[in-house]
Motif scaffolding. Structure first.
Motif, PDB file in Angstrom:
ATOM      1  N   LEU A 139       0.833  -1.202   0.000  1.00 26.25           N
ATOM      2  CA  LEU A 139       0.000   0.000   0.000  1.00 26.25           C
ATOM      3  C   LEU A 139       0.871   1.256   0.000  1.00 26.25           C
ATOM      4  O   LEU A 139       0.586   2.237  -0.689  1.00 26.25           O
ATOM      5  N   GLN A 140       1.953   1.191   0.759  1.00 30.10           N
ATOM      6  CA  GLN A 140       2.862   2.344   0.813  1.00 30.10           C
ATOM      7  C   GLN A 140       3.414   2.633  -0.592  1.00 30.10           C
ATOM      8  O   GLN A 140       3.481   3.783  -1.021  1.00 30.10           O
ATOM      9  N   GLU A 141       3.786   1.572  -1.306  1.00 33.94           N
ATOM     10  CA  GLU A 141       4.332   1.776  -2.661  1.00 33.94           C
ATOM     11  C   GLU A 141       3.263   2.347  -3.592  1.00 33.94           C
ATOM     12  O   GLU A 141       3.533   3.213  -4.417  1.00 33.94           O
ATOM     13  N   LYS A 142       2.004   1.889  -3.426  1.00 32.66           N
ATOM     14  CA  LYS A 142       0.916   2.399  -4.261  1.00 32.66           C
ATOM     15  C   LYS A 142       0.741   3.906  -4.036  1.00 32.66           C
ATOM     16  O   LYS A 142       0.672   4.684  -4.984  1.00 32.66           O
ATOM     17  N   PHE A 143       0.696   4.308  -2.778  1.00 28.10           N
ATOM     18  CA  PHE A 143       0.508   5.737  -2.477  1.00 28.10           C
ATOM     19  C   PHE A 143       1.730   6.550  -2.907  1.00 28.10           C
ATOM     20  O   PHE A 143       1.612   7.668  -3.384  1.00 28.10           O
ATOM     21  N   THR A 144       2.909   5.958  -2.734  1.00 28.05           N
ATOM     22  CA  THR A 144       4.137   6.656  -3.109  1.00 28.05           C
ATOM     23  C   THR A 144       4.142   6.934  -4.604  1.00 28.05           C
ATOM     24  O   THR A 144       4.527   8.005  -5.056  1.00 28.05           O
ATOM     25  N   SER A 145       3.672   5.974  -5.372  1.00 23.42           N
ATOM     26  CA  SER A 145       3.723   6.114  -6.836  1.00 23.42           C
ATOM     27  C   SER A 145       2.697   7.131  -7.353  1.00 23.42           C
ATOM     28  O   SER A 145       2.743   7.525  -8.509  1.00 23.42           O
ATOM     29  N   GLU A 146       1.763   7.561  -6.488  1.00 24.40           N
ATOM     30  CA  GLU A 146       0.814   8.593  -6.917  1.00 24.40           C
ATOM     31  C   GLU A 146       1.492   9.961  -7.044  1.00 24.40           C
ATOM     32  O   GLU A 146       1.063  10.820  -7.792  1.00 24.40           O
ATOM     33  N   GLN A 147       2.586  10.155  -6.300  1.00 22.78           N
ATOM     34  CA  GLN A 147       3.345  11.406  -6.424  1.00 22.78           C
ATOM     35  C   GLN A 147       4.289  11.299  -7.611  1.00 22.78           C
ATOM     36  O   GLN A 147       4.990  10.285  -7.747  1.00 22.78           O
ATOM     37  N   ALA A 148       4.366  12.342  -8.455  1.00 19.51           N
ATOM     38  CA  ALA A 148       5.309  12.318  -9.579  1.00 19.51           C
ATOM     39  C   ALA A 148       6.739  12.152  -9.071  1.00 19.51           C
ATOM     40  O   ALA A 148       7.582  11.567  -9.747  1.00 19.51           O
ATOM     41  N   MET A 149       6.998  12.655  -7.862  1.00 18.30           N
ATOM     42  CA  MET A 149       8.347  12.556  -7.290  1.00 18.30           C
ATOM     43  C   MET A 149       8.652  11.155  -6.759  1.00 18.30           C
ATOM     44  O   MET A 149       9.770  10.897  -6.292  1.00 18.30           O
ATOM     45  N   MET A 150       7.654  10.283  -6.781  1.00 20.41           N
ATOM     46  CA  MET A 150       7.819   8.880  -6.370  1.00 20.41           C
ATOM     47  C   MET A 150       8.340   8.726  -4.931  1.00 20.41           C
ATOM     48  O   MET A 150       9.124   7.831  -4.626  1.00 20.41           O
ATOM     49  N   ARG A 151       7.872   9.625  -4.076  1.00 19.62           N
ATOM     50  CA  ARG A 151       8.197   9.502  -2.654  1.00 19.62           C
ATOM     51  C   ARG A 151       7.096  10.156  -1.843  1.00 19.62           C
ATOM     52  O   ARG A 151       6.287  10.918  -2.392  1.00 19.62           O
ATOM     53  N   MET A 152       7.067   9.845  -0.539  1.00 19.26           N
ATOM     54  CA  MET A 152       6.150  10.561   0.344  1.00 19.26           C
ATOM     55  C   MET A 152       6.781  11.893   0.734  1.00 19.26           C
ATOM     56  O   MET A 152       7.997  12.052   0.644  1.00 19.26           O
ATOM     57  N   GLY A 153       5.935  12.830   1.170  1.00 11.83           N
ATOM     58  CA  GLY A 153       6.458  14.101   1.659  1.00 11.83           C
ATOM     59  C   GLY A 153       6.858  13.988   3.124  1.00 11.83           C
ATOM     60  O   GLY A 153       6.435  13.065   3.831  1.00 11.83           O
ATOM     61  N   GLN A 154       7.648  14.931   3.576  1.00 16.16           N
ATOM     62  CA  GLN A 154       8.045  15.004   4.981  1.00 16.16           C
ATOM     63  C   GLN A 154       7.264  16.127   5.667  1.00 16.16           C
ATOM     64  O   GLN A 154       6.929  17.131   5.021  1.00 16.16           O
TER      65      GLN A 154
END
Ligand code: NAD
Length: 257
Positions: free
Chosen positions: A209-224
Motif C-alpha cells: 500500500l505504501q508503494e501504491k501511495f508513493t507512486s501517486e506522487q510524480a516525485m515517487m516519494r512521500m512528503g516530509q
C-alpha cells in the motif's frame, strides 16, 4: 536564522504530532511565541519541551477541538500568555481509523470524524476570527488534504470533511478579505507522519500500500512534515500577502498527473 515571526503569537492545533508538531517547532525557530494545542498531552508537552530546549517560547494547551468551549479557551490562552493571536494553524484531525465503503460506513464513526474535522475546525476558526477581528488582522491556515480536492475511497467522512474545510476556508477568506485577515488551506498528499504510518492505512506494516501511495506522487516519494510546515509558514508570512482563499496542494506533483 530567519526571524519572520519574531515576537508573533502563533497557535497550532494538532501540535502534538506530525505536521502540527513540525509547524509549531518551525514557528518557534523563526522567533514566534507558540501555543501548542492538542488533545494528546504527552505529544503536546513533547513539542513544547523541544522548543524550550533550544531557547524558544511555547506553552501547551490541552484542547479537544470538537468542543466549542475548548477552542475558545485555546485562543484565550494565546491572549492571556502572550498578549494576542497573530497566526493560527489548524492541523488537528482524525481519520476514523477504518477502511469501509460508503454504503457500509458506520454512522457513529461518521459523526465522530465530522465532529473533529469539520465542526471542530469551524469552532476553531470562529474563535480565531473573533480574536483577530478585535486585533485588526491575522492569518489562518487550515490543513485539509488531497482528499479535500478529490475522492478518497473507503473513507467517506474524511474526504467529505476535508472538502468541507476547503469551502470553510474560501468562505471565510471572502468575508474577511478587507479586514486584514487571510485564510488559506493546504492539501497534502501522503506525508510521513504517525497518522499514515501507524493509523488507518498502517503503511509501516503494509509495504504494498505504501508503494501504491508513493507512486501517486510524480516525485515517487512521500512528503516530509517539514515540507508541509514550510508551506504553512509561507502562507502565514507576509511573503504571501496577496494570497487568500487558496487551496494549495502539497503533493510532489500528484495533481499534475
Ligand atoms: N499524513 C498525511 O499523509 C496527511 C495527508 C493529508 C492531510 N493530512 C492532514 O494533516 C493534518 C495533520 O495530520 P498528521 O499526519 O500530522 O497526523 P497526526 O495524527 O500525526 O497528528 C494529528 C494530531 O491531531 C491531534 N488531534 C486529534 N484529534 C484532536 C482533537 N479533537 N482536538 C485536538 N487535537 C486533536 C492528535 O492528537 C495528533 O497530535 C491532519 O489534518 C491530516 O488530516 C495528513
Amino acid at each position: 536564522m530567519s526571524t519572520r515571526f519574531a515576537g508573533k503569537v502563533c497557535l497550532v492545533s494538532g501540535a502534538g504530532s506530525g505536521i502540527g508538531q513540525e509547524t509549531a517547532i518551525s514557528f518557534a525557530r523563526e522567533g514566534a511565541k507558540v501555543i501548542a494545542a492538542d488533545i494528546d498531552g504527552a505529544g503536546g508537552l513533547q513539542t513544547v519541551a523541544s522548543i524550550i530546549s533550544v531557547g524558544g517560547q511555547a506553552i501547551f494547551f490541552k484542547t479537544d477541538i470538537s468542543k466549542a468551549a475548548d477552542t475558545e479557551a485555546m485562543v484565550q490562552a494565546a491572549v492571556d500568555h502572550f498578549g494576542g493571536l497573530d497566526h493560527a494553524v489548524n492541523c488537528a484531525a482524525i481519520t476514523g481509523g477504518v477502511s469501509i465503503p460508503t454504503h457500509e460506513y458506520p454512522e457513529e464513526l461518521w459523526h465522530q470524524v465530522l465532529a473533529v474535522n469539520l465542526t471542530g475546525m469551524w469552532y476553531s476558526v470562529k474563535a480565531q476570527l473573533n480574536q483577530m477581528l478585535k486585533q485588526g488582522g491575522g492569518t489562518i491556515v487550515i490543513v485539509a488534504s488531497a482528499a479535500g480536492l478529490k475522492g478518497h475511497p473507503n473513507n467517506v467522512p474524511y474526504s467529505a470533511t476535508k472538502h468541507g474545510v476547503v469551502g470553510l476556508t474560501k468562505t471565510a477568506a471572502l468575508e474577511y478579505a478587507t479586514k486584514n485577515i487571510r485564510v488559506n488551506v493546504v492539501c497534502p498528499t501522503a506525508i510521513e507522519t504517525p497518522m499514515i504510518m501507524d493509523g488507518r492505512l498502517n503503511f509501516r506494516n503494509n509495504q504494498e500500500l505504501q508503494e501504491k501511495f508513493t507512486s501517486e506522487q510524480a516525485m515517487m516519494r512521500m512528503g516530509q512534515p517539514r515540507e508541509v510546515a514550510d508551506v504553512i509558514l509561507w502562507l502565514s508570512s507576509d511573503q504571501s500577502s496577496f494570497i487568500t482563499g487558496h487551496a494549495m496542494p502539497v503533493d510532489g506533483g500528484a495533481f499534475a498527473k
